[in-house]
Write a protein that holds these residues in place. Structure first.
Motif: not given
Lengths: 656, 656
Positions: B368-371, B375-379, B619-626
């Motif tokens: 399964s693709y990592p999320s 609200y930012v998922g594997g897709d 997936a590790s590198k993507l910085t999520y902005i809430e």
């Protein structure tokens, strides 16, 4: 097909079978175990039964079956149910079980009694461990079980720290355990969110750590506390012994032992392999047999400790020879017995209990001790660990475990050599007219008066004598020689002035016990053929020791310690064993009985990750010497077929 | 309880249900999908049906139900079967599926047709990939599938080399694969001895290598050859698309798509989570729904490729949003929708197909693709991989995928920021009077004559118009503004000289299609309330883009590429999207439609270990902005509720 009833006496158990079924199979179906060391081939003659009602057909015109029939017996394996119901009496000599555990009838529930009816108490094997219901000897390894609970407080989730729950957990576990690889199975992830929030991010994690890898077995909210147990199992070819351990305290709580139910398919590993490979569903049946055996033991352990639930048993460690390990895991053992004797695996995967059908927690991890070669198994690795022979400062030592095979390890710290010599099953009672296992009524010690040739003896549990077990046979051989009844080559002195010496059906024989003292309808004798079998057995063991020494260039005198292991070893009369040339003629103080080291090493590994790491290290380090490659062993063997040996300088202290 | 029959028209499917069952549930039982974006709460009014025979009870006195009843409709979710059999007609506007795949009747077997009746052809979504039945685009990654076969010749066993079989195999595999950790499951070890000897120590090993660890999936004698397939699945909230791949050749063999059967439990991820968490067996049902959906697709792929066996499919890769990943794996999604919006897991364990009930080889591995966040998922990770935005020399780029949430990634090589803005389901047709998905009869393009206000349009598959899909709604909004029908704030100019402008039940509305041109019993209109909903949706997306730029300190002009992803994105009129202020006003040549990047990235990862490693790295590198933390987003959102924006300098090229 036609169905008929067979009733077995004295148990009074009735079973319905199709006509065409042999009585050995019928007995097995009735859960009655009859001795059948040959696996039902009609060649060992141990499965004699009496038809007391009905007539049946002999499978084939075997010489042995005919001879037994003359004496009023039928071989169960060669007797076929026809058109009549049968009543069959199993004489004590043929029955596998002699006496049963008495279970308080108020507590033995329905179904339980059937399982326990299979249970046999080998008092003399378990005694040692029953007494030890306290600390388990860890021989210097720290108490650090293969499975443990960790209490963690995770950093709480908020908009600033919005890592996922799994990450929150694994980061904390990495920090806590120093493991770099944390595996959390999907089944646990599925409800992780609820669990970590149930006690405000405080959790208890149950995990197993091996080689820097951790497997999470369970996780509960911090306020929930559960006990934690493990089971260590010594899977012997004959006997299986299980220990219930409290992993927190490092204590043995209970012990239970029983026959390996695979015995119905043959007495030794070779006949079991033949059955597994050649019979339809053989592999499936023999695998299921050992699983059933172990499940029965676990049930027994739990009954004894009624407040423990099977679900709280979270880890299991087994040790057994290579064939037992294969059969336990359902691995085809075919190539173990075919040259060049290759096991399918020496290091076994860790599997979940449910994959094997072991009735403890479904997700519990089942570890199997690694083997070294087809005939040097996990039981020997376990023993090597227990003795500390592989420790840095260990002096030159020999570990020896005598059964059908004589397995031994010679070494000191960083070098360890090992071999297995096919001693044959003589010391286990097979191939000896009155040989039997160390069960109720077995002669275990013996004296022969050098003047009168009268025999005095002791038996297991002081039962009326029914046969001779291994330690009795060694005593017997030593005494026969010391009193001059046999010569150094094992030949009988038929002219001796005693009616105990006579010519029997198979040649010269010596009466050890007259019929009236026994529980049998015959005198207990030992024949010249029996003696020859014993000489071959002891010769193989001694030749093995000599070969290992030769390989590394040491002499018998270099050995500082000899560890005598195994159930049989425990009751061995060492001076007699030296006298017949089975064991080296070195000072008695260098000998040490170490008991069931397979079981003890299994308990150690379960209680100490460090011990388990060392067990795996030892399995890699042990150098296996294949005795069938080259002539060294065969030369030594031929020289060992005398009492004590052709080269008497090797036994300076033995009085001839 | 009383059982009654409900017959659904026009399909003519009859189903027996207990009285007390609502018609939405009854339809689901009959495998007929009725639109129910609100999940059966009686609030969306999309599940209107007509009772043509029998009487039933309304569940409660809802205003909406009463209004529908006036028009001769019942809400399926609020209509309860009582003591009579019913005949229910489902109008096209309420039916989920519009037209079915035509399967050659000579090949559609028993049972299969039922499964395929569920199958819907989204021609416009699959077209692209149907044409691509050749090489799968690997965008520079090498063809090195997650699962591959290796041919090995093991050193033969003899008395000099008597290592165990497993060791012989793993040593050879370590050498061949450079993996240090080789896992061979017990099921394969069990018969390893026979297999490696069947072709004289030549074997073919099927294995999966990830991060230096190899998992052996199968081993056969060297002379046996088997084909090797994989399945990549894009698990969309609405649509699920599957690809059958030949792993040796790196080709897509077949494609199949269908509705996500979870739609019966609600249209968007929030209503699915509510169902999973609040309903009895909700989690079980919704998990099983997606498994069933995927199994149906796999069956369809196999039917199309009749010479392929399900057992030869050895690996599967899925990509989907975080909720879909949770529901697919059976992970409780509860905390995804509760502040602080924490998913249980972002990185998912690799599991065996049998653990999930996926009907391919039981031992096949399911990845399964990592999320990145709830609200930012594997897709999105999959899309990021496909675009190459994380590659070393990538210029500043924006990936944008518009659905219920507008998910976007901004970055260049070593930095990547991402966020998700809740656009609401307006672009997917929900909350818009005549909104619908991009299905048969949906208006997808629209022009309005600035003089006459006459409307011209095109529909999906040229069907008679039944509603407006997302791309049509964007066109519509742009044209309404360009012709002055609405002002910059979305207010209707009710004084215009056209009968299309009128005051409807819910205020001002504009008639887009007169009833006689439609397949409906009403005019197709757009209301002022619809426009407000669309403004909120487009405003949220643009505010998200601005917020990401703000966080990293860049301006709109810095963006070199905008990748427009998703099924919806493919049919977007970009100039119109810019005109309404949904997308940034930068040169059109910087825009690129990238289609279903979730699916494409899933295929890439399946075909290339290197791509899969990079997907995990991303997936590790993507910085999520809430966006809900702080006021930045809310300020931007309020400024974006105009056409195109309050700050017109941001849209210099938009003609007002």
């Amino acid at each position: 097909m036609n169905k008929k009833f067979v009733t077995f006496l004295p148990a009074g158990v009735k079973v319905e079978v199709e006509s065409g079924t042999d009585l050995l199979t019928a007995a097995s179906k009735a859960n009655i175990e009859i001795k059948a060391p040959c696996g039902g081939d009609g060649t060992c003659g141990k499965c004699a039964v009496k038809l007391t009602s009905g007539t049946a057909k002999a499978r084939r015109d075997s010489h042995l079956a005919a001879r037994m029939a003359e004496k009023g017996y039928n071989l169960a394996c060669q007797t076929i149910v026809q058109d009549e119901d049968l009543v069959v009496e199993i004489p004590k000599t043929s029955a596998m079980s002699k006496h049963q555990v008495l279970v308080d009838s108020s507590t033995a529930g329905q179904g339980m009694s059937e399982a326990l009816s299979d249970y046999l108490l080998h008092v003399w094997q378990l005694k040692e461990l029953f007494q030890q219901k306290q600390e388990c000897a860890l021989n210097g390894y720290p108490l650090n079980p293969l499975c443990r609970r960790i209490k963690l407080t995770l950093p709480p989730a908020n908009l600033q720290d919005n890592r996922d729950d799994l990450n929150r957990l694994t980061m904390a576990l990495k920090k806590e355990t120093k493991c770099t690889d944390i595996n959390v199975p999907l089944s646990i992830i599925r409800n992780l969110g609820e669990i970590i929030r149930a006690d405000n991010f405080r959790v208890r994690v149950l995990l197993s750590e091996v080689n820097g890898k951790a497997e999470v077995l369970a996780i509960v909210p911090g306020h929930e506390s559960k006990p934690l147990y493990g089971v260590a199992v010594d899977i012997g070819t004959t006997t299986v012994v299980a220990y219930l351990l409290d992993l927190d305290k490092g204590r043995i709580l209970e012990t239970a032992g029983t026959h390996n139910r695979q015995a119905r398919f043959g007495d030794d590993v070779i006949s079991r392999i033949v059955y597994a490979v050649d019979e339809e569903d053989g592999m499936k049946n023999i695998h299921q047999s050992i699983i059933d055996t172990i499940n029965t033991l676990i049930m027994d352990l739990l009954v004894k400790q009624r407040h423990i639930k099977e679900n709280d048993i979270r880890v299991m460690m087994t040790a057994g020879n290579t064939t037992m390990a294969h059969l336990f895991l359902g691995i085809n053992p075919k190539f173990i017995r075919l040259e060049p004797y290759i096991p399918t695996a020496n290091f076994y995967p860790v599997v979940k209990a449910q994959e094997l059908g072991i009735r403890i927690n479904a997700d519990a991890l089942v570890f199997s001790y690694p083997s070294v070669a087809s005939y040097v198994g996990g039981d020997i690795v376990s023993g090597t660990l227990f003795t500390g022979m592989g420790n840095e400062d260990a002096p030159i030592s020999l570990l020896i475990d005598i059964g059908t095979n004589g397995e031994m390890v010679l070494g000191a710290g960083d070098w360890l050599v090992t071999c297995s010599c096919s001693a044959g099953p003589a010391f286990e009672g097979s191939g000896i007219t009155f040989g039997m296992r160390a069960m109720y009524g077995a002669i275990e010690r013996m004296e022969i008066d050098p003047q009168t040739y009268e025999v005095s003896y002791t038996t297991v549990s002081n039962g009326k004598p029914m046969g001779i077990c291994g330690s009795g046979l060694i005593d017997c051989l030593a005494k026969l020689r010391q009193t001059g009844i046999i010569d150094r080559a094992g030949k009988f002195q038929t002219s001796l002035p005693t009616e105990r010496m006579r010519i029997g059906e198979a040649g010269p024989e010596f009466v050890l016990v007259w019929q009236e003292e026994t529980d049998l309808d015959r005198d207990i004798i030992i024949s010249e053929a029996d003696v020859k079998n014993l000489l071959r057995a002891k010769g193989a063991v001694f030749a093995g020791i000599r070969t290992l020494l030769n390989v590394v260039g040491f002499e018998l005198e270099s050995i500082e310690h000899i560890y005598v292991a195994g159930g049989f070893g425990n009751y061995l009369n060492i001076p007699d064993a030296i006298a017949i040339g089975l064991l080296p003629d070195i000072p008695l103080e260098k000998y040490k009985y170490v008991g069931n080291t397979s079981a003890k090493g299994a308990c150690m590994a379960l209680l100490s990750q460090e011990a388990w790491a060392e067990a795996n290290n030892l399995a890699s380090k042990l150098t296996y010497i294949e005795l069938s490659a080259g002539n060294l062993f065969m030369d030594e063997f031929v020289s060992s077929l005398f009492i004590p040996h052709t080269d008497l300088t090797l036994f300076p202290n033995v009085r001839l």
